[in-house]
Design a protein around this motif. Sequence first.
Motif, short mmCIF file in Angstrom:
data_model
loop_
_atom_site.label_atom_id
_atom_site.label_comp_id
_atom_site.label_asym_id
_atom_site.label_seq_id
_atom_site.Cartn_x
_atom_site.Cartn_y
_atom_site.Cartn_z
N GLU A 166 24.86 -9.66 -6.28
CA GLU A 166 26.33 -9.71 -6.35
C GLU A 166 27.00 -8.83 -5.30
O GLU A 166 28.19 -9.02 -4.99
CB GLU A 166 26.81 -9.28 -7.74
CG GLU A 166 26.21 -10.08 -8.88
CD GLU A 166 24.89 -9.50 -9.37
OE1 GLU A 166 24.37 -10.00 -10.38
OE2 GLU A 166 24.37 -8.54 -8.73
N ASP A 174 21.25 -16.11 -11.30
CA ASP A 174 21.60 -14.79 -10.79
C ASP A 174 20.71 -13.76 -11.46
O ASP A 174 20.76 -13.58 -12.69
CB ASP A 174 23.07 -14.48 -11.09
CG ASP A 174 23.47 -13.06 -10.67
OD1 ASP A 174 22.88 -12.54 -9.71
OD2 ASP A 174 24.37 -12.49 -11.31
N CYS A 230 20.39 -10.40 -12.31
CA CYS A 230 21.43 -9.38 -12.43
C CYS A 230 20.87 -8.13 -13.11
O CYS A 230 20.12 -8.23 -14.09
CB CYS A 230 22.57 -9.98 -13.26
SG CYS A 230 23.95 -8.88 -13.57
N LEU A 258 30.62 -15.71 -13.19
CA LEU A 258 29.34 -16.33 -13.55
C LEU A 258 29.53 -17.36 -14.66
O LEU A 258 28.95 -18.46 -14.61
CB LEU A 258 28.35 -15.25 -14.00
CG LEU A 258 27.95 -14.22 -12.94
CD1 LEU A 258 27.10 -13.13 -13.57
CD2 LEU A 258 27.20 -14.88 -11.78
#
Length: 319
Positions: free
Chosen positions: A79, A100, A102, A119
């Motif tokens: 990100e 993603d 994360c 998201l």
Amino acid sequence: MHEMLPHLIQTDFPSITRTKLDTLQANLGYRCNQSCLHCHVAASPKRTEEMDWETMQLMLDFIEKYDITTLDLTGGAPEMNQHFKRLVIEARKLGVKVIDRCNLTILCEPGYEDFAEFLAEHDVEVVASLPCYLEDNVDAQRGDGVFLASIEGLTKLNKLGYAQEGSGKVLNLVYNPQGPVLPPEQVALEISYKSELDARYGVQFSNLFTLANMPIQRFGSMLISKKTFLPYMDLLRASFNEATLDSLMCRSLISVDWQGFVHDCDFNQQLKMPLGSSREPIHLEALLKEGLQESAIRIGDHCYGCTAGQGSSCGGALS
């Protein structure tokens, strides 16, 4: 930090080949808001490497031309790449699933407060790292305050529908051991995670993935410094599970580094091992023109990390 490839390149790991390619995994850069000991890319807030938009456009062209179904974004904290949102939007326009990877804490950092909403809006599947459901264990591995910031990130995602029945929004957690040991059995650990996180914090998630720590980069270097590298490699080899070979992630995935060079997996990328049998690095631009001409996958002793015990991949246990 110790150079790891010389310790891993000589191997008796069995030969493996690629089947049908369906996933493009992209490392968007090594900058991260954390500096975890086990990190196999040695990410940190001080790293400056970052994928540019030109390389991302090549990925989108490759996805469209070769019918790739999944774009798997990793880092660092992916990100933190300035083009992250634009890439997600364009990839979703192509109809591909976007993942993603994360670290959760990024969702609470100044300047990133709206990323959870982003998201959710674009139906991005979140794979979030949380190495334990106990605060002391996580903070010992990742730094003071990381656990509670992770819970805050999970709570944000839950409120947006992630891991909620009928929402279709997938939120998977990732567990990795704190040291040179194999992860416990995935199904049983998932039951404990779900029970403890719900009871303690009212947090829900979809699935738990258990991953072995790879003996490369920061973690591998630490093992060498502590003289535990060879015992850990002995453990991985002794725990080799042939049943995991058919499900290895490298058989349906290629990994693109921040500069656009292509590798058989994210771990090979960090060891700077070129794709397949090539002696020279292969750029995605060349692969876009020529396609994937061979199925051989480059191997090393670190491959035992993916095949030990239940096996270990970006999607968790393999058997």
